[in-house]
Design a protein around this motif. Structure first.
Motif, mmCIF file in Angstrom:
data_model
loop_
_atom_site.group_PDB
_atom_site.id
_atom_site.type_symbol
_atom_site.label_atom_id
_atom_site.label_comp_id
_atom_site.label_asym_id
_atom_site.label_seq_id
_atom_site.Cartn_x
_atom_site.Cartn_y
_atom_site.Cartn_z
ATOM 1 N N THR A 161 0.833 -1.208 0.000
ATOM 2 C CA THR A 161 0.000 0.000 0.000
ATOM 3 C C THR A 161 0.864 1.253 0.000
ATOM 4 O O THR A 161 0.613 2.203 -0.767
ATOM 5 C CB THR A 161 -0.924 -0.011 1.232
ATOM 6 N N LEU A 219 -3.926 2.221 9.631
ATOM 7 C CA LEU A 219 -3.819 3.129 8.490
ATOM 8 C C LEU A 219 -4.040 4.576 8.934
ATOM 9 O O LEU A 219 -3.357 5.500 8.457
ATOM 10 C CB LEU A 219 -4.838 2.735 7.422
ATOM 11 N N GLY A 241 -5.786 5.264 1.036
ATOM 12 C CA GLY A 241 -7.110 4.713 1.283
ATOM 13 C C GLY A 241 -7.866 4.302 0.051
ATOM 14 O O GLY A 241 -9.081 4.068 0.140
ATOM 15 N N TYR A 242 -7.194 4.183 -1.098
ATOM 16 C CA TYR A 242 -7.913 3.847 -2.327
ATOM 17 C C TYR A 242 -8.354 2.384 -2.313
ATOM 18 O O TYR A 242 -7.606 1.498 -1.901
ATOM 19 C CB TYR A 242 -7.032 4.131 -3.538
ATOM 20 N N TYR A 243 -9.562 2.171 -2.799
ATOM 21 C CA TYR A 243 -10.141 0.830 -2.808
ATOM 22 C C TYR A 243 -10.675 0.421 -4.180
ATOM 23 O O TYR A 243 -10.361 -0.660 -4.693
ATOM 24 C CB TYR A 243 -11.259 0.747 -1.765
ATOM 25 N N SER A 263 -7.206 -1.070 2.136
ATOM 26 C CA SER A 263 -8.637 -0.771 2.121
ATOM 27 C C SER A 263 -9.459 -1.923 1.557
ATOM 28 O O SER A 263 -10.618 -2.124 1.955
ATOM 29 C CB SER A 263 -8.889 0.494 1.299
ATOM 30 N N GLY A 286 -7.940 -0.466 9.811
ATOM 31 C CA GLY A 286 -8.239 0.951 9.617
ATOM 32 C C GLY A 286 -7.551 1.841 10.641
ATOM 33 O O GLY A 286 -7.102 2.942 10.306
ATOM 34 N N THR A 320 -1.327 7.716 8.796
ATOM 35 C CA THR A 320 -1.662 9.021 8.226
ATOM 36 C C THR A 320 -1.289 10.152 9.191
ATOM 37 O O THR A 320 -0.735 11.183 8.788
ATOM 38 C CB THR A 320 -3.155 9.084 7.900
#
Length: 426
Positions: free
Chosen positions: A213, A405, A365-367, A382, A402, A409
């Motif tokens: 990621t 992550l 956070g791209y899914y 994600s 989450g 951030t």
């Protein structure tokens, strides 16, 4: 004629306000301003509290919650509190287990317990459900068992109740809060005695997923910076009317759905798509390239979608830089490229930092894009958050991923703030 001078004053002098009165008036005026300001921002504060702070707090709490054993087997956990987790537990633990499983069977709450124990001890689900269906335990005459007679009955029902591993799982998960899911998200485990150790190689996947990621996000950030920097510089040198026209073209992706853009890239990058046809018609390739369902498609699509988030901060910073600085350096004998690199580029560092931070955090956070354009080796964190939420209904694992992550951030943002302060002080 004699005029008598009046001894009475024509007007009484006004009393000057005291210092204390002035301080009270100033305090009341400032208080009114604060109340007015709070009233104006109160709707936004409530909205952010309900839609941002509360969900994040719930996510962080759920990542450390481990309630299945504690809520379903409260008497068993209490009976095991004095057990040293060596050998077999006392007979009271067997009696408490039978009572708790009987209550769970009546309340239909044993499914969550069975699933949770099966995570730590494969095969425990069937044992727990079979034992639950057999409660209440009775003797040959149909009378309920009690006391020391429950232990041999449970072991006769399933020999696993005679193994200390089953009881260790119950004892180690007796607290409502534990770092179990957070440790599992870092490929770590905790044994019955509280010792943390590395998971087996065939079960250690999440560190690799986090590394993937961060790597994909870093590459996408670098690609957007390479494309956006000259474009933003070109826009900043244009007259304002033309720059606004081209900026509209840059902002067009914001007005288009992400799914539509991804579908367009699927059409363009497929074997018979326009990209492969153009490459083969130019003689650059003899056969179609594999541009879909791999890392290339993910890079191309994410760079296209996130490009405006890099252009806008760069353009806003470049627009405020006077062009006379570079011309002055050239007039003093500097080479144009050296003047651009040493005079102009350092002034764009705030835009580079803001754009890179924004793109990198969004890419983390791209899914949808990796899920549709990437293969199994391109799925990011994600994707697994959605998997644990929608497929396995494992909220603890989803919230732990989450939370990690989210923590990453915050760390990135704090690092950016520190470097930004250093640049300002220099």
């Amino acid at each position: 004629m004699t005029f008598l001078a009046s001894t009475a004053p024509l007007s009484m002098p006004l009393a000057e306000p005291s210092t204390a009165q002035l301080k009270r008036d100033l305090h009341r005026a400032l208080l009114r301003k604060r109340v007015t300001a709070l009233a104006l921002i109160a709707p936004l504060a409530v909205f952010l509290l309900l839609t941002f702070v509360v969900p994040i707090a719930a996510l962080l709490m759920r990542s450390v919650e481990n309630p299945e054993v504690a809520t379903t087997l409260p008497h068993t956990v209490a009976a095991l509190s004095t057990w040293d987790r060596h050998g077999m537990p006392p007979d009271a633990a067997y009696a408490a287990l039978a009572a708790d499983l009987e209550a769970a069977h009546a309340a239909n709450t044993g499914g969550a317990l069975a699933r949770r124990m099966n995570v730590d001890l494969p095969g425990a689900r069937s044992v727990v459900l079979k034992t639950m269906r057999a409660t209440p335990l009775v003797d040959d005459d149909g009378k309920p068992l009690s006391g020391s007679a429950i232990k041999p009955a449970l072991i006769a029902l399933d020999e696993q109740w005679g193994q200390p591993e089953f009881w260790q799982v119950i004892a180690s998960n007796g607290a409502r809060y534990s770092p179990y899911y957070l440790l599992a998200s870092l490929d770590l485990k905790q044994d019955a005695f509280g010792h943390i150790y590395q998971a087996d190689a065939d079960q250690s996947v999440y560190i690799q997923i986090f590394g993937r990621t961060f790597w994909i996000s870093l590459v996408v950030t670098a690609c957007t910076l390479v494309i956006a920097y000259p474009l933003a510089y070109w826009l900043s040198t244009m007259p304002e009317r033309r720059a606004n026209l081209f900026m509209i073209l840059v902002l067009i992706p914001f007005w288009t759905s992400v799914l539509v853009r991804i579908a367009a890239w699927i059409v363009l990058l497929q074997s018979e798509g326009l990209v492969n046809q153009a490459l083969m018609s130019l003689g650059l390739t003899k056969a179609p390239l594999e541009l879909l369902f791999n890392r290339v498609g993910v890079y191309v699509s994410m760079t296209h979608i996130l490009l405006p988030f890099m252009i806008l901060p760069l353009y806003s910073v470049m627009k405020s830089i006077p062009p006379t600085y570079v011309r002055a350096a050239v007039s003093l004998g500097s080479h144009p490229f050296a003047a651009f690199w040493r005079v102009y580029v350092p002034q764009t560092y705030p835009g580079i930092g803001a754009g890179a931070l924004l793109v990198f955090i969004l890419a983390l956070g791209y899914y949808i894009t990796p899920a549709l354009l990437g293969g199994p080796n391109e799925q990011m964190v994600s994707y697994y958050v959605a998997y644990f939420t929608n497929v396995t209904i494992n909220w603890g694992m989803a919230c732990a991923l989450g939370a990690l992550l989210f923590g990453a951030t915050l760390v990135l943002y704090s690092v950016y703030r520190r470097f930004a302060k250093l640049e300002i002080s220099m």
